[in-house]
Design a protein around this motif. Structure first.
Motif, PDB file in Angstrom:
ATOM      1  N   ARG A   1       3.959  10.268  11.273  1.00 50.97           N
ATOM      2  CA  ARG A   1       3.036   9.586  10.378  1.00 50.97           C
ATOM      3  C   ARG A   1       3.856   8.773   9.383  1.00 50.97           C
ATOM      4  O   ARG A   1       4.607   9.331   8.587  1.00 50.97           O
TER       5      ARG A   1
ATOM      6  N   CYS B   1       6.761  -2.283   4.652  1.00 52.04           N
ATOM      7  CA  CYS B   1       6.077  -2.901   5.795  1.00 52.04           C
ATOM      8  C   CYS B   1       6.724  -4.247   6.129  1.00 52.04           C
ATOM      9  O   CYS B   1       7.020  -5.039   5.241  1.00 52.04           O
TER      10      CYS B   1
ATOM     11  N   CYS C   1      -2.349  -0.023  14.269  1.00 51.71           N
ATOM     12  CA  CYS C   1      -1.446  -0.069  13.117  1.00 51.71           C
ATOM     13  C   CYS C   1      -0.471   1.093  13.208  1.00 51.71           C
ATOM     14  O   CYS C   1      -0.868   2.226  13.507  1.00 51.71           O
TER      15      CYS C   1
ATOM     16  N   TYR D   1       1.059   2.514  10.857  1.00 53.66           N
ATOM     17  CA  TYR D   1       1.092   3.322   9.638  1.00 53.66           C
ATOM     18  C   TYR D   1      -0.142   4.207   9.514  1.00 53.66           C
ATOM     19  O   TYR D   1      -1.256   3.810   9.866  1.00 53.66           O
ATOM     20  N   THR D   2       0.072   5.398   8.987  1.00 54.60           N
ATOM     21  CA  THR D   2      -1.038   6.281   8.644  1.00 54.60           C
ATOM     22  C   THR D   2      -1.593   5.931   7.277  1.00 54.60           C
ATOM     23  O   THR D   2      -2.803   5.954   7.056  1.00 54.60           O
TER      24      THR D   2
ATOM     25  N   ALA E   1      -5.727  -3.221   9.605  1.00 59.01           N
ATOM     26  CA  ALA E   1      -5.158  -1.871   9.640  1.00 59.01           C
ATOM     27  C   ALA E   1      -6.209  -0.819   9.319  1.00 59.01           C
ATOM     28  O   ALA E   1      -6.243   0.263   9.914  1.00 59.01           O
TER      29      ALA E   1
ATOM     30  N   CYS F   1      -5.973   3.325   9.688  1.00 55.88           N
ATOM     31  CA  CYS F   1      -5.011   3.487   8.594  1.00 55.88           C
ATOM     32  C   CYS F   1      -5.759   3.601   7.265  1.00 55.88           C
ATOM     33  O   CYS F   1      -6.761   2.913   7.052  1.00 55.88           O
TER      34      CYS F   1
END
Length: 322
Positions: free
Chosen positions: A8, A41, A52, A54-55, A75, A80
């Protein structure tokens, strides 16, 4: 903090703002929680409905860079969690005042004014007088001034950072400031002559730090006993309530205290200043510590999808607060 099986990632979107972003990433990664890592990012072109990586994304830049706003919206749809919600990431002051009023929170007397002039986009025809039939003109300035009183503050409804804010002391100054406002929607508000001013960090809708503040000098004062127990409790609890209702995970709530009564002045500072040179190193360390906690808690236990169920109880409700 517990372990997790899948990876994550926590992404940071930011502009140049001193040491905070790098320090925040360092502190998150120092916790060495298996499967969680923070980074800046890096965003190429965006494809519709792409996943995406990213969590969690902590967004401190999309309000200035429209491309990034589109990125975080995409996202969000991929699952996300964005801090702050991109669909609430606007300095929508009058809407927030309306919500606060319905919650029974003390506010300065406030009105929203129609724009003085209208922006003309290249692909549209100019705005003509006939297009303004729904607006009641001329404004009844004497009645407005009588309700608000002087001194008063006139400021953009969609403004940030005290830009284009003017203090007016009489009707002539008010009309002059309004005439200069151009196409901006303006708020006219009673100026609270306070004896004490508080800027309140609220992170994760639960971590709160009320700070003594001198607006005229933009100074944060390290004074940990500046509020009485009762007043401090009210400011902490009400700041949390506001941020939960308005869906703000990272915010500052400003309070002006007059005759012992706190008035909510502004609560749409969605990218709070976190530079140690301005907020002092003490409050900088507080911000880093608690933003780290929020990022990790959200990564370990991602909040439920966004919904504004908290607003449902306010629809149609008229506050008893005058």
């Amino acid at each position: 903090m517990s372990k997790i099986k899948e990876s994550r990632k926590i992404g940071i979107l930011h502009r140049e703002e001193g040491p905070m972003p790098d320090r925040l990433i360092e502190e998150i990664n120092k916790k060495a929680i298996e499967g969680i890592r923070a980074e800046i990012c890096k965003i190429p072109e965006i494809h519709p409905a792409e996943s995406c990586e990213y969590t969690i994304i902590i967004d401190r830049a999309s309000h200035c860079l429209p491309f990034l706003r589109e990125y975080v919206k995409n996202a969000l749809l991929s699952g996300c969690y964005i801090i702050n919600n991109p669909y609430r990431f606007e300095p929508d002051k009058f809407f927030d005042y309306t919500v606060a009023k319905r919650m029974g929170i003390n506010l300065p007397r406030t009105v929203l004014l129609p724009t003085k002039s209208y922006r003309v986009e290249p692909c549209y025809r100019p705005i003509e007088q006939e297009d303004l039939l729904n607006l009641s003109y001329p404004l009844k300035w004497d009645e407005i001034a009588s309700y608000i009183g002087f001194p008063a503050v006139i400021k953009p409804a969609l403004g940030v950072g005290w830009k284009h804010l003017t203090i007016v002391n009489n009707l002539e100054e008010l009309i002059r400031a309004y005439d200069r406002s151009g196409h901006q929607i303006m708020i006219l508000q009673e100026k609270i002559e306070y004896e004490h001013f508080v800027r309140t960090f609220v992170l994760g809708k639960k971590y709160v730090c009320p700070i003594k503040y001198i607006p005229s000098r933009r100074d944060y004062i390290c004074d940990h006993k500046h509020l009485s127990r009762e007043l401090g409790k009210y400011i902490v609890e009400t700041s949390i309530k506001l941020c939960k209702t308005l869906d703000y995970d990272m915010n500052i709530v400003e309070w002006a205290i007059r005759d012992g009564i706190p008035y909510a002045i502004d609560f749409t500072d969605l990218v709070p200043d976190a530079n140690p040179r301005s907020i002092t190193y003490f409050y900088y360390e507080w911000f880093i510590e608690h933003m780290t906690k929020v990022a990790l808690e959200y990564a370990l236990h991602p909040p439920k999808p966004r919904c504004w169920h908290t607003l449902n109880n306010l629809i149609g409700k008229v506050s008893d607060n005058p």
